[in-house]
Design a protein around this motif. Structure first.
Motif, PDB file in Angstrom:
ATOM      1  N   ALA A 257       0.843  -1.191   0.000  1.00 13.97           N
ATOM      2  CA  ALA A 257       0.000   0.000   0.000  1.00 13.97           C
ATOM      3  C   ALA A 257       0.884   1.247   0.000  1.00 13.97           C
ATOM      4  O   ALA A 257       1.995   1.236   0.524  1.00 13.97           O
ATOM      5  CB  ALA A 257      -0.913   0.003   1.224  1.00 13.97           C
ATOM      6  N   LEU A 258       0.376   2.330  -0.572  1.00 20.89           N
ATOM      7  CA  LEU A 258       1.136   3.572  -0.580  1.00 20.89           C
ATOM      8  C   LEU A 258       1.175   4.195   0.807  1.00 20.89           C
ATOM      9  O   LEU A 258       0.171   4.253   1.501  1.00 20.89           O
ATOM     10  CB  LEU A 258       0.505   4.583  -1.552  1.00 20.89           C
ATOM     11  N   GLU A 259       2.358   4.690   1.182  1.00 21.71           N
ATOM     12  CA  GLU A 259       2.509   5.433   2.427  1.00 21.71           C
ATOM     13  C   GLU A 259       3.001   6.859   2.187  1.00 21.71           C
ATOM     14  O   GLU A 259       2.979   7.679   3.103  1.00 21.71           O
ATOM     15  CB  GLU A 259       3.491   4.715   3.366  1.00 21.71           C
ATOM     16  N   GLY A 260       3.446   7.139   0.952  1.00 18.80           N
ATOM     17  CA  GLY A 260       3.955   8.467   0.640  1.00 18.80           C
ATOM     18  C   GLY A 260       3.510   8.931  -0.729  1.00 18.80           C
ATOM     19  O   GLY A 260       3.415   8.133  -1.673  1.00 18.80           O
ATOM     20  N   LEU A 261       3.213  10.227  -0.849  1.00 22.23           N
ATOM     21  CA  LEU A 261       2.856  10.865  -2.114  1.00 22.23           C
ATOM     22  C   LEU A 261       3.786  12.038  -2.338  1.00 22.23           C
ATOM     23  O   LEU A 261       3.845  12.961  -1.519  1.00 22.23           O
ATOM     24  CB  LEU A 261       1.400  11.345  -2.086  1.00 22.23           C
ATOM     25  N   LEU A 262       4.526  12.021  -3.439  1.00 25.88           N
ATOM     26  CA  LEU A 262       5.432  13.090  -3.819  1.00 25.88           C
ATOM     27  C   LEU A 262       4.897  13.740  -5.082  1.00 25.88           C
ATOM     28  O   LEU A 262       4.552  13.042  -6.047  1.00 25.88           O
ATOM     29  CB  LEU A 262       6.835  12.538  -4.067  1.00 25.88           C
ATOM     30  N   VAL A 263       4.812  15.064  -5.084  1.00 26.71           N
ATOM     31  CA  VAL A 263       4.208  15.781  -6.204  1.00 26.71           C
ATOM     32  C   VAL A 263       5.153  16.876  -6.691  1.00 26.71           C
ATOM     33  O   VAL A 263       5.647  17.694  -5.897  1.00 26.71           O
ATOM     34  CB  VAL A 263       2.856  16.396  -5.799  1.00 26.71           C
ATOM     35  N   HIS A 264       5.415  16.892  -7.989  1.00 27.40           N
ATOM     36  CA  HIS A 264       6.261  17.922  -8.592  1.00 27.40           C
ATOM     37  C   HIS A 264       5.604  19.282  -8.398  1.00 27.40           C
ATOM     38  O   HIS A 264       4.404  19.454  -8.603  1.00 27.40           O
ATOM     39  CB  HIS A 264       6.443  17.616 -10.077  1.00 27.40           C
ATOM     40  N   GLY A 313      -2.682   1.993   7.397  1.00 27.92           N
ATOM     41  CA  GLY A 313      -4.043   2.462   7.668  1.00 27.92           C
ATOM     42  C   GLY A 313      -4.373   3.600   6.727  1.00 27.92           C
ATOM     43  O   GLY A 313      -3.628   3.901   5.782  1.00 27.92           O
ATOM     44  N   LEU A 314      -5.472   4.278   6.972  1.00 29.36           N
ATOM     45  CA  LEU A 314      -5.920   5.375   6.120  1.00 29.36           C
ATOM     46  C   LEU A 314      -5.168   6.665   6.478  1.00 29.36           C
ATOM     47  O   LEU A 314      -5.745   7.632   6.983  1.00 29.36           O
ATOM     48  CB  LEU A 314      -7.434   5.555   6.231  1.00 29.36           C
ATOM     49  N   GLU A 315      -3.872   6.648   6.229  1.00 24.84           N
ATOM     50  CA  GLU A 315      -2.999   7.792   6.442  1.00 24.84           C
ATOM     51  C   GLU A 315      -1.963   7.816   5.330  1.00 24.84           C
ATOM     52  O   GLU A 315      -1.566   6.761   4.822  1.00 24.84           O
ATOM     53  CB  GLU A 315      -2.273   7.715   7.793  1.00 24.84           C
ATOM     54  N   ILE A 316      -1.512   9.010   4.980  1.00 23.49           N
ATOM     55  CA  ILE A 316      -0.471   9.118   3.963  1.00 23.49           C
ATOM     56  C   ILE A 316       0.347  10.380   4.207  1.00 23.49           C
ATOM     57  O   ILE A 316      -0.176  11.385   4.709  1.00 23.49           O
ATOM     58  CB  ILE A 316      -1.073   9.122   2.539  1.00 23.49           C
ATOM     59  N   ALA A 317       1.630  10.315   3.897  1.00 22.35           N
ATOM     60  CA  ALA A 317       2.522  11.469   4.016  1.00 22.35           C
ATOM     61  C   ALA A 317       2.704  12.094   2.635  1.00 22.35           C
ATOM     62  O   ALA A 317       3.055  11.396   1.681  1.00 22.35           O
ATOM     63  CB  ALA A 317       3.867  11.048   4.601  1.00 22.35           C
ATOM     64  N   VAL A 318       2.466  13.400   2.531  1.00 22.17           N
ATOM     65  CA  VAL A 318       2.507  14.115   1.257  1.00 22.17           C
ATOM     66  C   VAL A 318       3.652  15.122   1.276  1.00 22.17           C
ATOM     67  O   VAL A 318       3.886  15.782   2.299  1.00 22.17           O
ATOM     68  CB  VAL A 318       1.164  14.843   0.998  1.00 22.17           C
ATOM     69  N   ARG A 319       4.322  15.255   0.147  1.00 24.08           N
ATOM     70  CA  ARG A 319       5.408  16.236   0.057  1.00 24.08           C
ATOM     71  C   ARG A 319       5.464  16.812  -1.350  1.00 24.08           C
ATOM     72  O   ARG A 319       5.461  16.067  -2.341  1.00 24.08           O
ATOM     73  CB  ARG A 319       6.746  15.587   0.401  1.00 24.08           C
ATOM     74  N   VAL A 320       5.499  18.122  -1.443  1.00 26.13           N
ATOM     75  CA  VAL A 320       5.748  18.802  -2.707  1.00 26.13           C
ATOM     76  C   VAL A 320       7.260  18.888  -2.895  1.00 26.13           C
ATOM     77  O   VAL A 320       7.986  19.297  -1.980  1.00 26.13           O
ATOM     78  CB  VAL A 320       5.122  20.210  -2.707  1.00 26.13           C
ATOM     79  N   ASP A 325      14.735  14.777  -9.404  1.00 28.83           N
ATOM     80  CA  ASP A 325      15.904  14.511  -8.550  1.00 28.83           C
ATOM     81  C   ASP A 325      15.534  14.587  -7.074  1.00 28.83           C
ATOM     82  O   ASP A 325      15.974  13.763  -6.267  1.00 28.83           O
ATOM     83  CB  ASP A 325      17.021  15.510  -8.854  1.00 28.83           C
ATOM     84  N   ALA A 326      14.721  15.585  -6.716  1.00 27.99           N
ATOM     85  CA  ALA A 326      14.309  15.730  -5.321  1.00 27.99           C
ATOM     86  C   ALA A 326      13.431  14.574  -4.888  1.00 27.99           C
ATOM     87  O   ALA A 326      13.524  14.099  -3.746  1.00 27.99           O
ATOM     88  CB  ALA A 326      13.570  17.053  -5.131  1.00 27.99           C
ATOM     89  N   ALA A 327      12.577  14.110  -5.796  1.00 26.18           N
ATOM     90  CA  ALA A 327      11.730  12.959  -5.482  1.00 26.18           C
ATOM     91  C   ALA A 327      12.582  11.719  -5.229  1.00 26.18           C
ATOM     92  O   ALA A 327      12.354  10.966  -4.268  1.00 26.18           O
ATOM     93  CB  ALA A 327      10.746  12.701  -6.622  1.00 26.18           C
ATOM     94  N   MET A 328      13.582  11.503  -6.077  1.00 21.27           N
ATOM     95  CA  MET A 328      14.437  10.325  -5.910  1.00 21.27           C
ATOM     96  C   MET A 328      15.290  10.433  -4.655  1.00 21.27           C
ATOM     97  O   MET A 328      15.558   9.425  -3.990  1.00 21.27           O
ATOM     98  CB  MET A 328      15.291  10.119  -7.157  1.00 21.27           C
TER      99      MET A 328
END
Length: 415
Positions: A257-264, A313-320, A325-328
């Motif tokens: 399951a996804l635990e992190g979301l990274l967005v450009h 669980g129904l939680e996720i960490a998000v980061r812009v 390169d920053a995502a990797m």
């Protein structure tokens, strides 16, 4: 002789019988195992419901209870997983040519079973069927030590498989469930050097660490699943939304399951308001850095160092993030070498992500939930290795074998 040593010795002797069993015979046994599980579905569920009720009374967390539950669909998945294994080519005995040396020696390598595999796992009774079938097809005996929460269900499933083994004239010690979950017995199990060839722990990070620190037998490790979705500036936002919701909400208590979301940053203003609305509708709690907080009505604002949690669980960490390169770099620091996903229509960015990101499964425009042995065509999986010796990623039949050298000569001697 102790119970554990006796079980290990029986498994070792039984594995010698299995190592030379023809593939057609293995497949016939597996077919009957799948049928036995289907026919006895009601009795498995009856045992399982009692264990689930006890787990709830003991206030086990929701993710653990979810892993414990067996229903019609999950039992069918177990049986179907065994049938998929039947269709897979048996790796045992496969050969590859290495070459001929200048002195005329002919060098080949041949796949052979590992021997006896020990599975130590928590509340996952389906592991009993998956591991039993995979080890059987790959020529290995298996000793299964499940947690007390799922012991009765595991014994019921193993009992059905053992009945089939005996019906085919094979030793039931090929698939053994340790009947007592006592911690001291687990410690003794981990010390059976010479009888057990490898231990595969499957469960929470605490269990993996305990086994790794205390075993005297080689351990294949899977610490945790901190999986990320990176939405690139060239992403199709509709695809990205589908990957996010499927990865985060379809089933939360699993390691893929996804635990992190990274967005450009270039598409954050377009994508994150849509994501915030959709995640709110699914009651997903958001943890986000200050840079992305403006897109969420109610979120836990966290520091730049507070990532890397496995929520289950129904939680996720998000980061812009600034760019690819920053995502990797984020994934390199906070990922767990399990599964990482990029959503992009830029083939060069996709190729670079797959080449550079260190994870056992790296996906382009596909849900992290496909990081699973059955979904990747391996049949059932015995585990997902997040370290690299000797396997990496979902472990199927081939991962349960090794190779030995075959050297043919005509009397050559070394100078």
């Amino acid at each position: 002789m102790s119970l554990i040593t006796d079980l290990a010795q029986q498994a070792k002797e039984a594995s010698k019988v299995l190592a030379v069993l023809p593939e057609a015979k293995k497949n016939a046994v597996l077919k009957d195992m799948a049928a036995a599980i289907r026919v006895n579905k009601a009795s498995i569920i009856e045992v399982n419901e009692k264990e689930v009720a006890r787990a709830k009374e003991n206030q086990l967390d929701a993710a653990m209870v979810d892993r414990l539950v067996l229903n019609d669909a999950r039992i069918e998945d177990m049986a179907a997983g065994i049938e998929t294994i039947i269709e897979l080519s048996d790796p045992v005995g496969q050969e590859r040519v290495i070459g001929t040396r200048p002195n005329g020696l002919e060098i080949r390598k041949m796949r052979i079973p590992l021997g006896v595999v020990c599975m130590i796992y928590e509340a996952r009774p389906n592991v009993t069927a998956d591991a039993g079938a995979l080890c059987f097809k790959s020529g290995n005996g298996v000793i299964l030590r499940g947690g007390k929460e799922a012991l009765d269900t595991s014994l019921a499933i193993a009992g059905l498989m053992q009945n089939v083994l005996e019906q085919h004239g094979l030793p039931k010690a090929l698939i053994t469930v340790v009947p007592n979950p006592d911690r001291e017995l687990m410690q003794e199990l981990m010390e059976q050097r010479g009888l057990i060839d490898v231990i595969i722990p499957r469960g929470g990070e605490g269990l993996i660490n305990y086994v790794t620190d205390n075993a005297k037998v080689p351990v294949i490790q899977h610490f945790k699943g901190v999986c990320h979705l990176y939405v690139d500036k060239e992403a199709d936002l509709e695809k990205a939304m589908a990957l996010l919701l499927n990865g985060k909400t379809q089933r939360t208590g699993v390691c893929n399951a996804l635990e992190g979301l990274l967005v450009h940053q270039a598409i954050a203003g377009d994508f994150l308001p849509l994501a915030a609305k959709a995640l709110a509708e699914h009651n997903v709690k958001i943890h986000v850095n200050a840079r992305g907080a403006e897109y969420f009505d109610a979120a836990d604002v966290i520091g730049e160092d507070a990532y890397g949690e496995e929520y289950l669980g129904l939680e996720i960490a998000v980061r812009v993030v600034d760019d690819l390169d920053a995502a990797m770099a984020h994934i390199s620091r906070f990922g767990s070498n399990h599964t990482e996903v990029i959503c992009t229509e830029d083939s060069q960015a996709a190729q670079r992500f797959q080449l550079a990101v260190d994870a056992s499964v790296v996906m382009v425009n596909a849900s992290s939930r496909f990081s699973d042995g059955s979904q990747l065509g391996l049949g059932a999986e015995i585990g997902i290795a997040t370290t690299k010796l000797h396997a990496y990623g979902p472990m199927g039949l081939e991962s349960l074998t090794t190779e030995k050298y075959l050297v043919n000569g005509v009397g050559q001697v070394r100078d």
